[in-house]
Design a protein around this motif. Structure first.
Motif, PDB file in Angstrom:
ATOM      1  N   SER A   7       1.032  -0.998   0.111  1.00 24.63           N
ATOM      2  CA  SER A   7       0.122   0.026   0.042  1.00 24.63           C
ATOM      3  C   SER A   7       0.979   1.134  -0.021  1.00 24.63           C
ATOM      4  O   SER A   7       2.093   1.163   0.165  1.00 24.63           O
ATOM      5  CB  SER A   7      -1.081   0.061   1.161  1.00 24.63           C
ATOM      6  N   GLY A   8       0.377   2.301  -0.299  1.00 25.00           N
ATOM      7  CA  GLY A   8       1.126   3.666  -0.168  1.00 25.00           C
ATOM      8  C   GLY A   8       1.482   4.280  -1.555  1.00 25.00           C
ATOM      9  O   GLY A   8       2.036   5.547  -1.572  1.00 25.00           O
ATOM     10  N   GLY A   9       1.144   3.769  -2.597  1.00 18.90           N
ATOM     11  CA  GLY A   9       1.515   4.235  -3.941  1.00 18.90           C
ATOM     12  C   GLY A   9       0.507   5.414  -4.135  1.00 18.90           C
ATOM     13  O   GLY A   9      -0.667   5.498  -3.384  1.00 18.90           O
ATOM     14  N   GLY A  10       1.085   6.137  -5.323  1.00 22.99           N
ATOM     15  CA  GLY A  10       0.178   7.365  -5.666  1.00 22.99           C
ATOM     16  C   GLY A  10       0.852   8.197  -6.721  1.00 22.99           C
ATOM     17  O   GLY A  10       2.003   7.808  -7.357  1.00 22.99           O
ATOM     18  N   LEU A  11       0.166   9.349  -6.953  1.00 26.62           N
ATOM     19  CA  LEU A  11       0.767  10.233  -8.070  1.00 26.62           C
ATOM     20  C   LEU A  11       1.455  11.428  -7.270  1.00 26.62           C
ATOM     21  O   LEU A  11       0.708  12.185  -6.496  1.00 26.62           O
ATOM     22  CB  LEU A  11      -0.411  10.712  -8.883  1.00 26.62           C
ATOM     23  N   VAL A  12       2.824  11.722  -7.534  1.00 28.35           N
ATOM     24  CA  VAL A  12       3.356  12.673  -6.814  1.00 28.35           C
ATOM     25  C   VAL A  12       4.017  13.437  -7.980  1.00 28.35           C
ATOM     26  O   VAL A  12       4.296  12.900  -8.994  1.00 28.35           O
ATOM     27  CB  VAL A  12       4.346  12.381  -5.780  1.00 28.35           C
ATOM     28  N   GLN A  13       4.692  14.621  -7.683  1.00 31.83           N
ATOM     29  CA  GLN A  13       5.418  15.320  -8.201  1.00 31.83           C
ATOM     30  C   GLN A  13       6.971  15.037  -8.212  1.00 31.83           C
ATOM     31  O   GLN A  13       7.261  14.596  -6.947  1.00 31.83           O
ATOM     32  CB  GLN A  13       5.184  17.030  -8.253  1.00 31.83           C
ATOM     33  N   ALA A  14       7.653  15.227  -9.018  1.00 29.92           N
ATOM     34  CA  ALA A  14       8.989  15.070  -8.924  1.00 29.92           C
ATOM     35  C   ALA A  14       9.712  15.879  -7.647  1.00 29.92           C
ATOM     36  O   ALA A  14       9.263  16.911  -7.555  1.00 29.92           O
ATOM     37  CB  ALA A  14       9.909  15.316 -10.299  1.00 29.92           C
TER      38      ALA A  14
END
Length: 124
Positions: A7-14
């Motif tokens: 768990s813990g994935g997602g969309l983030v910025q560089a």
């Protein structure tokens, strides 16, 4: 038999950070290794990091050294992957895996138990 759930994935910025978790059900033995692998679009699955359960000795791929930290909470049967300063090339599905080998192995074929994976996407 061990089952692993990430768990813990997602969309983030560089440049951002994420922490992945891998919860294990079943017994993890002292000589086991728990590792993280990833598979990017059109790429082969590659080793990211691993930790020996008893000694908590850690191992990293060169591409993530200094940015990622693997750790484990034995009481919770959980392994974490703290990912800092994420880069576009870190975009991948991240898998947790367990090896019954008595020594570190970077080959995915040596890991007998796998989770379903969690997507990490790093955008610019």
């Amino acid at each position: 038999q061990v089952q692993l759930a990430e768990s813990g994935g997602g969309l983030v910025q560089a440049g951002a950070s994420l922490r992945l978790s891998c919860k294990a059900s079943g017994t993890i033995y002292s000589n086991d290794f728990v590792g993280w692998f990833r598979q990017g679009p059109g790429k082969e699955r590659e080793f990211v990091a691993a930790i020996n359960w008893r000694l908590a000795k850690t191992f990293y791929a060169d591409s993530v050294k200094g940015r990622f930290t693997i750790s484990r909470d034995a009481a919770e049967n959980t392994v974490y992957l703290q990912m800092n300063n994420l880069k576009l090339e870190d975009t991948a599905v991240y898998f947790c895996a367990l090896s019954k080998s008595d020594y570190i192995d970077y080959r995915s074929s040596q890991y007998a138990y796998w989770g379903q994976g969690t997507q990490v996407t790093v955008s610019s």
